[in-house]
Scaffold this motif. Structure first.
Motif, PDB file in Angstrom:
ATOM      1  N   LYS A  83      72.718 -39.902 -29.431  1.00  0.00           N
ATOM      2  CA  LYS A  83      73.326 -40.735 -30.483  1.00  0.00           C
ATOM      3  C   LYS A  83      72.304 -41.193 -31.526  1.00  0.00           C
ATOM      4  O   LYS A  83      72.675 -41.629 -32.612  1.00  0.00           O
ATOM      5  N   LEU A  84      71.014 -41.135 -31.164  1.00  0.00           N
ATOM      6  CA  LEU A  84      69.958 -41.538 -32.098  1.00  0.00           C
ATOM      7  C   LEU A  84      68.785 -40.585 -31.933  1.00  0.00           C
ATOM      8  O   LEU A  84      68.290 -40.394 -30.818  1.00  0.00           O
ATOM      9  N   GLN A 108      78.330 -37.926 -33.911  1.00  0.00           N
ATOM     10  CA  GLN A 108      78.060 -39.263 -34.452  1.00  0.00           C
ATOM     11  C   GLN A 108      76.571 -39.613 -34.416  1.00  0.00           C
ATOM     12  O   GLN A 108      76.198 -40.778 -34.587  1.00  0.00           O
ATOM     13  N   CYS A 109      75.706 -38.629 -34.212  1.00  0.00           N
ATOM     14  CA  CYS A 109      74.270 -38.909 -34.090  1.00  0.00           C
ATOM     15  C   CYS A 109      73.701 -39.475 -35.389  1.00  0.00           C
ATOM     16  O   CYS A 109      74.048 -39.023 -36.485  1.00  0.00           O
ATOM     17  N   HIS A 110      72.828 -40.472 -35.246  1.00  0.00           N
ATOM     18  CA  HIS A 110      72.113 -41.016 -36.403  1.00  0.00           C
ATOM     19  C   HIS A 110      70.662 -40.562 -36.336  1.00  0.00           C
ATOM     20  O   HIS A 110      70.045 -40.587 -35.266  1.00  0.00           O
ATOM     21  N   ILE A 111      70.116 -40.157 -37.467  1.00  0.00           N
ATOM     22  CA  ILE A 111      68.771 -39.583 -37.521  1.00  0.00           C
ATOM     23  C   ILE A 111      67.856 -40.524 -38.288  1.00  0.00           C
ATOM     24  O   ILE A 111      68.222 -41.049 -39.347  1.00  0.00           O
ATOM     25  N   ASN A 173      75.382 -50.774 -34.380  1.00  0.00           N
ATOM     26  CA  ASN A 173      74.726 -52.052 -34.065  1.00  0.00           C
ATOM     27  C   ASN A 173      73.889 -51.984 -32.789  1.00  0.00           C
ATOM     28  O   ASN A 173      72.788 -52.532 -32.736  1.00  0.00           O
ATOM     29  N   HIS A 174      74.401 -51.314 -31.738  1.00  0.00           N
ATOM     30  CA  HIS A 174      73.663 -51.298 -30.475  1.00  0.00           C
ATOM     31  C   HIS A 174      72.387 -50.466 -30.593  1.00  0.00           C
ATOM     32  O   HIS A 174      71.380 -50.758 -29.950  1.00  0.00           O
ATOM     33  N   LEU A 175      72.396 -49.438 -31.462  1.00  0.00           N
ATOM     34  CA  LEU A 175      71.189 -48.636 -31.673  1.00  0.00           C
ATOM     35  C   LEU A 175      70.200 -49.389 -32.573  1.00  0.00           C
ATOM     36  O   LEU A 175      68.987 -49.315 -32.377  1.00  0.00           O
TER      37      LEU A 175
END
Length: 317
Positions: A83-84, A108-111, A173-175
């Protein structure tokens, strides 16, 4: 000794680039999140298969920590759970290392790009268009780490990490909280919106210190001598003019003060570009002074001092 049997893991956060900074981010994320499940943070391997790799980490207080890290293979279907993704490779490695992975990561991965210089964000943001639920954050860090050997790093310097959303879906938010958890009084994490102005300020520091120390084969502190003052002023003035054409307003006086402050704070250090030239490695010059030249050409501006530095360093590497 590497364990080649595929270890159990549920990779929520992955780090691409297992150099000194990549391993430092791995250890910080692991040690500041003790309540997270085992192997929630992984490194992504250059190999196709997944393996377990013993790591050694000497923290800033000199304490040694031993960890078995999962090196997630490029063909492991669990990439889809990430996810990150923190990208900690050199600027010139970003596109080749990251873009083939995009389709394998969680939709939904954020880079987060965490490298010296500017430029790769343009290609990456274009490559992300087919993945509308993924997002991109840009960042820079002045944390320092030294590789004792390939799998043993030492945390050698604290500093600020600056991050900001660039495009796509914002960081969940959790990441965001997981990244913020690595912050302390000595090593704050700052969030900036918009982020590009901050990265141009860091670019100014790199555009002065990196090429001049590489070309003169000196420690950072030597650049405080009067003989470099005119050249430093010209580098900064050219950068400010180019940034302005890109919609980034920078104060040359404040920027010059910042550059000299970093020179003083890191006076005994040898820049990454000095070390790359010394060890006959590829430098990131194309993404530092070279990026200034590239944007200047786009705006039909002349930047002779930055162009000269970029050409000279390129000839050395």
């Amino acid at each position: 000794m590497v364990h080649t049997t595929a270890p159990a893991c549920s990779p929520n956060i992955a780090i691409l680039g297992a150099g000194a900074i990549g391993q430092l981010m791995y250890h910080q994320l692991c040690h500041t999140s003790p309540n997270q499940p085992s192997h929630d943070v992984v490194l992504i391997s250059r190999q196709s298969h997944t393996q377990l790799q013993p790591l050694r980490f000497t923290d800033i207080k000199g304490q040694i920590h031993n960890t078995d890290a999962v090196l997630l293979g490029t063909k492991d279907p669990r990439l889809n759970e990430v996810k990150l993704l923190l990208v900690c490779v050199k600027a010139y490695q970003v596109e080749e290392a990251l873009i083939p992975l995009l389709s394998k990561l969680s939709p939904q991965c954020h880079i987060i790009l965490l490298h010296n210089g500017l430029g790769p964000h343009i290609a990456v943001s274009t490559a992300l268009r087919p993945y509308p639920e993924q997002g991109l954050t840009l960042g820079t860090t002045s944390l320092a780490a030294l590789a004792i050997n390939q799998w043993h790093i030492k945390h050698t310097g604290v500093g600020v990490t600056q991050l900001g959303h660039y495009c796509g879906h914002p960081l969940a938010n959790h990441l965001h909280a997981r990244i913020q958890a690595i912050a302390s009084q000595e090593q704050p994490v700052e969030w900036h919106q918009p982020v590009l102005a901050v990265l141009w300020q860091k670019l100014a520091v790199n555009a002065v210190i990196n090429p001049l120390t590489a070309l003169h084969q000196c420690a950072n502190g030597q650049l405080a001598d009067d003989e470099y003052r005119e050249q430093i002023t010209l580098i900064i003035n050219e950068l400010v003019a180019v940034a302005q054409c890109d919609g980034i307003e920078l104060d040359p006086t404040l920027l010059t003060e910042r550059v000299y402050k970093v020179i003083a704070l890191t006076s005994a250090n040898f820049s990454s570009m000095y070390q790359d030239v010394t060890h006959h490695r590829t430098t990131e010059i194309d993404y530092i002074n070279g990026y200034i030249c590239q944007r200047a050409q786009h705006h039909k501006l002349n930047v002779p001092v930055n162009q000269c530095l970029a050409t000279k360093v390129a000839s050395l590497s």
